[in-house]
Design a protein around this motif. Sequence first.
Motif, PDB file in Angstrom:
ATOM      1  N   ASP A 226     -45.517 -18.619 -51.760  1.00  0.00           N
ATOM      2  CA  ASP A 226     -44.805 -17.460 -52.118  1.00  0.00           C
ATOM      3  C   ASP A 226     -44.713 -17.662 -53.682  1.00  0.00           C
ATOM      4  O   ASP A 226     -44.962 -16.292 -54.247  1.00  0.00           O
ATOM      5  CB  ASP A 226     -43.244 -17.614 -51.876  1.00  0.00           C
ATOM      6  N   LEU A 227     -44.745 -18.490 -54.406  1.00  0.00           N
ATOM      7  CA  LEU A 227     -45.018 -18.367 -55.960  1.00  0.00           C
ATOM      8  C   LEU A 227     -46.339 -18.032 -56.338  1.00  0.00           C
ATOM      9  O   LEU A 227     -46.486 -17.318 -57.220  1.00  0.00           O
ATOM     10  CB  LEU A 227     -44.782 -19.862 -56.375  1.00  0.00           C
ATOM     11  N   ILE A 228     -47.268 -18.626 -55.675  1.00  0.00           N
ATOM     12  CA  ILE A 228     -48.703 -17.884 -55.926  1.00  0.00           C
ATOM     13  C   ILE A 228     -48.555 -16.385 -55.486  1.00  0.00           C
ATOM     14  O   ILE A 228     -49.380 -15.627 -56.489  1.00  0.00           O
ATOM     15  CB  ILE A 228     -49.643 -18.721 -54.735  1.00  0.00           C
ATOM     16  N   ASN A 229     -48.120 -15.778 -54.331  1.00  0.00           N
ATOM     17  CA  ASN A 229     -48.128 -14.640 -54.060  1.00  0.00           C
ATOM     18  C   ASN A 229     -47.421 -13.673 -55.173  1.00  0.00           C
ATOM     19  O   ASN A 229     -48.181 -12.633 -55.590  1.00  0.00           O
ATOM     20  CB  ASN A 229     -47.818 -14.328 -52.620  1.00  0.00           C
ATOM     21  N   LYS A 230     -46.373 -14.036 -55.552  1.00  0.00           N
ATOM     22  CA  LYS A 230     -45.567 -13.342 -56.636  1.00  0.00           C
ATOM     23  C   LYS A 230     -46.356 -13.241 -58.062  1.00  0.00           C
ATOM     24  O   LYS A 230     -46.436 -12.394 -58.439  1.00  0.00           O
ATOM     25  CB  LYS A 230     -44.230 -13.921 -56.795  1.00  0.00           C
TER      26      LYS A 230
ATOM     27  N   LEU B  30     -51.292 -19.054 -62.688  1.00  0.00           N
ATOM     28  CA  LEU B  30     -51.777 -18.779 -61.261  1.00  0.00           C
ATOM     29  C   LEU B  30     -52.693 -20.150 -60.989  1.00  0.00           C
ATOM     30  O   LEU B  30     -52.397 -20.534 -59.788  1.00  0.00           O
ATOM     31  CB  LEU B  30     -52.480 -17.626 -60.987  1.00  0.00           C
ATOM     32  N   ASP B  31     -53.540 -20.397 -61.692  1.00  0.00           N
ATOM     33  CA  ASP B  31     -54.616 -21.436 -61.867  1.00  0.00           C
ATOM     34  C   ASP B  31     -53.746 -22.968 -61.436  1.00  0.00           C
ATOM     35  O   ASP B  31     -54.086 -23.697 -60.433  1.00  0.00           O
ATOM     36  CB  ASP B  31     -55.556 -21.705 -62.861  1.00  0.00           C
ATOM     37  N   ARG B  32     -52.528 -23.035 -62.174  1.00  0.00           N
ATOM     38  CA  ARG B  32     -51.772 -24.334 -62.101  1.00  0.00           C
ATOM     39  C   ARG B  32     -50.807 -24.206 -60.586  1.00  0.00           C
ATOM     40  O   ARG B  32     -50.602 -25.287 -60.298  1.00  0.00           O
ATOM     41  CB  ARG B  32     -50.496 -24.397 -63.338  1.00  0.00           C
TER      42      ARG B  32
ATOM     43  N   LYS C 270     -39.924 -32.771 -54.720  1.00  0.00           N
ATOM     44  CA  LYS C 270     -39.262 -31.587 -55.401  1.00  0.00           C
ATOM     45  C   LYS C 270     -40.045 -30.556 -55.333  1.00  0.00           C
ATOM     46  O   LYS C 270     -41.345 -30.417 -55.433  1.00  0.00           O
ATOM     47  CB  LYS C 270     -39.296 -32.158 -56.901  1.00  0.00           C
ATOM     48  N   LEU C 271     -39.321 -29.322 -55.078  1.00  0.00           N
ATOM     49  CA  LEU C 271     -40.000 -28.202 -54.951  1.00  0.00           C
ATOM     50  C   LEU C 271     -40.710 -27.635 -55.992  1.00  0.00           C
ATOM     51  O   LEU C 271     -40.183 -27.716 -57.169  1.00  0.00           O
ATOM     52  CB  LEU C 271     -38.987 -27.211 -54.309  1.00  0.00           C
ATOM     53  N   PRO C 272     -41.639 -27.121 -55.918  1.00  0.00           N
ATOM     54  CA  PRO C 272     -42.450 -26.615 -57.428  1.00  0.00           C
ATOM     55  C   PRO C 272     -41.822 -25.468 -57.781  1.00  0.00           C
ATOM     56  O   PRO C 272     -41.136 -24.564 -57.234  1.00  0.00           O
ATOM     57  CB  PRO C 272     -43.855 -26.128 -56.708  1.00  0.00           C
ATOM     58  N   THR C 273     -41.487 -25.116 -59.286  1.00  0.00           N
ATOM     59  CA  THR C 273     -41.001 -24.134 -59.930  1.00  0.00           C
ATOM     60  C   THR C 273     -42.132 -23.082 -60.460  1.00  0.00           C
ATOM     61  O   THR C 273     -43.328 -23.493 -60.516  1.00  0.00           O
ATOM     62  CB  THR C 273     -39.966 -24.574 -60.715  1.00  0.00           C
ATOM     63  N   ALA C 274     -41.586 -21.779 -60.891  1.00  0.00           N
ATOM     64  CA  ALA C 274     -42.813 -21.032 -61.440  1.00  0.00           C
ATOM     65  C   ALA C 274     -42.696 -21.324 -62.866  1.00  0.00           C
ATOM     66  O   ALA C 274     -42.066 -21.918 -63.491  1.00  0.00           O
ATOM     67  CB  ALA C 274     -42.030 -19.511 -61.411  1.00  0.00           C
TER      68      ALA C 274
END
Length: 401
Positions: free
Chosen positions: A165-169, A373-375, A397-401
């Motif tokens: 979802d973070l990638i798509n955003k 985005l690459d990260r 731990k969930l990734p964060t933006a």
Amino acid sequence: MAKKVTIKQIAEISSGSTAPKEEFFSDTGLPFIRAGHLEKLIENRNIIETLPKVSRENAEKLKLKKVERGTILFAKSGMSATKNRVYKCTGDAYIVNHLAGVTPDQTVIESGYLQYFFEWFSPSKLIIDESYPSIRISDIGNIELTLPNKEYQKKIVNILDHSRDLINKRKAQIEALDQLTQSVFLEMFGDPKANPKNFPVGTIKDLSIKTQYGTSKKADEKKGRYPILRMNNITYNGGWDLSSLKYIDLDEKEKEKYLVNKGELLFNRTNSKELVGKTAVFRKDEPMAYAGYLVKLTCNERANGEFISAYLNSKYGKAILLSMAKNIVGMANINAKELQNITIYIPPKDLQDKFADINLKILENREVLIKGLDRLEENYLSLIQRAFKGKLFTEEKLPTA
């Protein structure tokens, strides 16, 4: 405790049907998914609403293969089979015979878990014929996977869903910036077709010093002083993709002809009809070489390359290029002279420069987002690798933006 199973033990595996003729499609019914649709479906689930549909009556007449919501799709034959595009159906659909459908038994495995497993596994590893890539249904069935309990599966899916979802955003933010360039262009100069600001009209030749075809020298994967830009390095929207570069050496005489410098334009003169005419401004401080399918255009004192590029990349410019493209043995062509003869309105140079300054700021922001985005994509790949190697634990731990 996790156990080893094969795909055929926890899912039904099927293949699709021959694509119907045009007259069997309609505005109602279930969508018909082809292998070529997968990339767009992965990027935007809502695209499925725009796909051609087949009524139940026609589907029964043609004996089309129907798959249900949650089925995992990937290409099993043709060049698409090499792409590793994995899609989870958001609803029932009919599928083409180039696709494999893996419908999970959802009492034992989450469809999302199976989707991510195939992304990690990469179905292209099963290809048996490189001349015409193909994957056997039996080989798909014999794939082994470790099956943890459903609670653990859901945790894995939640983590990977969040990462994706973070990638798509982030991709949506980048797309918004791409659209901003054209919005600024239209605001400052008006619709090119209508020319509402009544700018003088001329041709691209009036705005250029010269055009030059690129070199036909053979490039090397690793050896050579200069990176060489090819038609695949220019994106459809007028950006750059430098992920795949080759290299070349040039003597002193060749450098003047075959190096592109900051501010000059490159124009893709030969490609498919839809892609011919791709145009981008070269913005690097260090020059690069450019190949023979590209034309270099050097602007004169009346023009800024950013303006010409935005004009050719506008909806109006794309329509002009599409209408000009001549098909030659399966490829389309627009030569340098035809490029120069394209009609263009000519705003004051200071207004063009102002647009260029704004566009470069937009591009700077875009570059920041691209790096982010690459990260995010690197993080996603790390998570999916660890998940299916049994190294991603519930306390992750969930990734964060």
